[in-house]
Design a protein around this motif. Sequence first.
Motif, mmCIF file in Angstrom:
data_model
loop_
_atom_site.group_PDB
_atom_site.id
_atom_site.type_symbol
_atom_site.label_atom_id
_atom_site.label_comp_id
_atom_site.label_asym_id
_atom_site.label_seq_id
_atom_site.Cartn_x
_atom_site.Cartn_y
_atom_site.Cartn_z
ATOM 1 N N THR A 103 -45.454 14.592 42.144
ATOM 2 C CA THR A 103 -46.141 15.823 42.547
ATOM 3 C C THR A 103 -45.813 16.225 43.974
ATOM 4 N N GLY A 104 -45.129 15.342 44.706
ATOM 5 C CA GLY A 104 -44.782 15.641 46.096
ATOM 6 C C GLY A 104 -43.665 14.739 46.570
ATOM 7 N N PHE A 105 -43.285 14.931 47.840
ATOM 8 C CA PHE A 105 -42.111 14.226 48.371
ATOM 9 C C PHE A 105 -42.338 12.725 48.457
ATOM 10 N N TYR A 106 -43.518 12.295 48.884
ATOM 11 C CA TYR A 106 -43.774 10.859 49.007
ATOM 12 C C TYR A 106 -43.673 10.192 47.635
ATOM 13 N N GLU A 107 -44.301 10.796 46.623
ATOM 14 C CA GLU A 107 -44.193 10.239 45.273
ATOM 15 C C GLU A 107 -42.749 10.250 44.783
ATOM 16 N N ALA A 108 -42.018 11.298 45.138
ATOM 17 C CA ALA A 108 -40.608 11.375 44.727
ATOM 18 C C ALA A 108 -39.808 10.224 45.340
ATOM 19 N N CYS A 109 -40.098 9.910 46.588
ATOM 20 C CA CYS A 109 -39.416 8.786 47.253
ATOM 21 C C CYS A 109 -39.719 7.476 46.540
ATOM 22 N N GLN A 110 -40.990 7.253 46.201
ATOM 23 C CA GLN A 110 -41.369 6.016 45.523
ATOM 24 C C GLN A 110 -40.774 5.947 44.126
ATOM 25 N N SER A 111 -40.779 7.065 43.413
ATOM 26 C CA SER A 111 -40.224 7.102 42.064
ATOM 27 C C SER A 111 -38.725 6.821 42.102
ATOM 28 N N PHE A 112 -38.026 7.470 43.027
ATOM 29 C CA PHE A 112 -36.592 7.208 43.192
ATOM 30 C C PHE A 112 -36.335 5.724 43.394
ATOM 31 N N TRP A 113 -37.142 5.107 44.271
ATOM 32 C CA TRP A 113 -36.865 3.718 44.601
ATOM 33 C C TRP A 113 -37.065 2.784 43.407
ATOM 34 N N ASP A 138 -43.508 23.467 53.065
ATOM 35 C CA ASP A 138 -44.025 24.840 53.091
ATOM 36 C C ASP A 138 -45.548 24.881 52.973
ATOM 37 N N SER A 139 -46.111 23.917 52.242
ATOM 38 C CA SER A 139 -47.568 23.909 52.045
ATOM 39 C C SER A 139 -48.299 23.209 53.180
ATOM 40 N N GLY A 140 -47.562 22.587 54.080
ATOM 41 C CA GLY A 140 -48.174 21.856 55.183
ATOM 42 C C GLY A 140 -48.634 20.457 54.796
ATOM 43 N N LYS A 141 -48.255 20.001 53.592
ATOM 44 C CA LYS A 141 -48.664 18.669 53.131
ATOM 45 C C LYS A 141 -47.912 17.567 53.869
ATOM 46 N N ILE A 142 -46.736 17.901 54.392
ATOM 47 C CA ILE A 142 -45.905 16.891 55.042
ATOM 48 C C ILE A 142 -45.228 17.512 56.265
ATOM 49 N N THR A 143 -44.945 16.697 57.256
ATOM 50 C CA THR A 143 -44.169 17.142 58.419
ATOM 51 C C THR A 143 -42.735 16.641 58.280
ATOM 52 N N ARG A 144 -41.815 17.253 58.987
ATOM 53 C CA ARG A 144 -40.423 16.776 58.973
ATOM 54 C C ARG A 144 -40.362 15.351 59.504
ATOM 55 N N GLU A 145 -41.210 15.051 60.480
ATOM 56 C CA GLU A 145 -41.187 13.713 61.074
ATOM 57 C C GLU A 145 -41.571 12.639 60.059
ATOM 58 N N TYR A 204 -39.485 18.039 48.812
ATOM 59 C CA TYR A 204 -39.583 18.131 50.274
ATOM 60 C C TYR A 204 -39.964 19.556 50.695
ATOM 61 N N LYS A 205 -39.270 20.545 50.141
ATOM 62 C CA LYS A 205 -39.487 21.947 50.518
ATOM 63 C C LYS A 205 -40.904 22.389 50.156
ATOM 64 N N LYS A 206 -41.364 21.988 48.978
ATOM 65 C CA LYS A 206 -42.711 22.359 48.540
ATOM 66 C C LYS A 206 -43.766 21.784 49.483
ATOM 67 N N ASP A 207 -43.645 20.521 49.831
ATOM 68 C CA ASP A 207 -44.639 19.885 50.703
ATOM 69 C C ASP A 207 -44.555 20.417 52.124
#
Length: 843
Positions: A262-272, A305-312, A300-303
């Motif tokens: 549902t977001g970038f963090y989950e995508a990272c964990q799923s990839f791994w 743009d929504s402010g859910k995540i920072t680039r850092e 990444y782009k979705k999170d």
Amino acid sequence: MGLYTYDSTPIPKSDRIPKLVENLYAKMPEIESARAVLITESYKQTENEPMIIRRAKAFQHILENIPITIRDLELVVGSSTLAPRGCQTFPEFSYEWLEAEFDTVETRSADPFYISEQTKKELKEANAYWKGRTTSDLATAYMEPETLLDIEHNIFTPGNYFYNGVGHVTVKYGEVLEIGFSGIRKKAEDELASMKVSDGNYQTKSRFLEAVMISCDAAITYARRYAKLALEMAEKCSDPVRKKELLIIAQNCANVPEKGATGFYEACQSFWFVQQLLQIESSGHSISPGRFDQYMYPYYKKDLDSGKITREFAQELLDCIWVKLNDLNKCRDAASAEGFAGYSLFQNLIAGGQNEDGIDVTNDLSFMCITSSMHVFLPMPSLSVRVWNGSPHEFLIYAAELTRTGIGLPAYYNDEVIIPSLESRGLTLQDARDYNIIGCVEPQKSGKTNGWHDAAFFNMCRPLELVFSNGVDKGVQIGPKTGNVEDMKTFDEFYDAYKAQMDYAIALLVNADNAIDMAHAERAPLPFLASMVDDCIKRGKTLEQGGAVYNFTGPQGFGVANMADALYAVKKLVYDENKITMHDLKMALSTNYGKGLSSDDVAEMVSEVASAMKSAGQPVGEKEVAAILKTVVAATESEQVKANGERILKLIDAVPKFGNDIPEVDAFARDVAYTYTKPLEKYKNPRGGMFQAGLYPVSANVPLGGQTGATPDGRLAHMPVADGVSPSAGKDVNGPTAAANSVSRLDHFIASNGTLFNQKFHPSALSGREGLEKFVGLIQSYFDQKGSHMQFNVVSRETLLDAQKHPEQYKHLVVRVAGYSALFTTLSKSLQDDIIRRTEQGF
């Protein structure tokens, strides 16, 4: 600029990353026994079931019971071993070599591993079951006697898949991120529901689909175990910051990879989880993440743009994945470790390039992938970038900044060559445009290809040795009788003899690869891998059984530069100018140009003479052997022999060499390369695909060069063979552009399994913006001339020599070895020396 905007602003490294790296490299890697014990337990319980079901149930048993751990500070979790950088073993492929090396694996020169006495005991008990049951055993049974003879005499080696899993694939990571393994399981369920029990393939396809479902369930169960562990650790954690991190980890692992991210963090964990579990199922390396910046970008782009995540924070997550990619490891036999030195798993991750519609899709994550390699500064992932005339210039400059650090990353690949070369092998234009790189330098379409890249190493120098010996090696006839070399009146006759030796050996290489291919299909089908590659579910077959859309076998040849220079020298000096007689050249080669022979060389010559005497009916006892030995040593150390060797070396040295922008020599090299690449095209593999050549050695040019005698290019016996399509070390004396011009004249299109071009620069050459611009200009010029690949070491000879003397001061020195980077101090001395010998260029 393409479809997406990107932000090239550098992001600072978090404090977490250095600590993760330090923890990762605190101890020597360790061999563990859990997987071997568990797969053996499962196999004993499923003796009479179909092999595909046995494989799935074994995978399930492993994932339900293998010990798990969450390392300190980790944000992305999942480890194949309890020990950092540890490795499991895979007895279903082979095990004898490891048992034979139990007492030396910890002290060997290349890639040592610690192994406890308890682990040795547990592995011996598990391995006993596998005697006669391995893929290696079956492959040997399928090979012809003459094939095994050529392998024994080091003409080629198929050891990669002979003793290990196949690997060398990129799966549909994007599909797992989108629908999860519950979605993939549903695809298998629906396919099974569409079948009738009366279908001709029902028995095999239905069992395959069941195996896919079992494997998907196993992956979900494994992730849930981590969710439970993270919750347990959070309950006991007194640090509020780490407690919150553990709770988020638990939530992530409860959701993915079962469901879509549902977001970038989950995508990272799923990839791994996908990346890690593929390597628990099979010992095949080069499981390559592929176009990571493309399938991860929407999350990444979705999170963002929504402010859910920072680039850092997104950068910190990427950095954590980069660290995890270095946690995976593999133990190889001692000889293979020399050829793959540096603990590399060749996990190639590529950024930039165009999409299926031919539009550049470089994005913010493309830049951030480069930043992660700067932050983590470890060999994995083996970062690559795609280059074409639509590549953003600042992206190439940023990539060059990474190259300037000396890490040997990224490697650069030319869309303008690779896309049409893949089309010529049957890929659609859209699939070819979406290529990624596997392992070292091998291009393929992700999620649709079983390329069998790295299928064998073929030493192009050895058939030339057989020309001089009329096909005899160590007293044994292993090649065709092409005649007495001294009776060959023209160069064409000599060259035809070389081609005949090549053709014969290549046919045996094909026999070896196809035997191993069949063995994997029968004994080690991989249902979890198949669940993520088209069109396995529709076809009801694993990759090993021909389930992929595209099927190839890609063995690689190396020594192109040596053979080009050698054959050109023979043509010029023996036939065109009559400066050397073939008799004198043959004598010079057999005596290592008068430099003296090693004990192995002398023993080989004695063996040949003794064998000849025995065949002639003459008794060969200890006295006779001693007499032969005395005669051989005296003959090879005479002043006349030394003078002859020195004279011939001087003449060879004066002959123009490949790598100096001399069109006549370069055209000759192109034709020599064809002696390997063209014959392979006519062969088919058991999966219905074709053979395609690669021209790269990984780092096998060093150990296999050690098994090769002197060659007519002036190379001394047992010295390394030239790597990839690069000029021989020290022979490219006219600068980097001249070398690039020469290499570009080879046919890179026909070598569609990849070519490898190494260059080494002094750090001063890339200093300042001007240095970076010149560097990018060199790459673009080479690619404009239809070169396929370039990679670089940017390190001074003095630094490397000092690192050899004081390794404790250079623990973090990363260099480019071949199609991969490695920590310099982990390499064997022979491989270190080969890197030092490479020509140091400057602009």
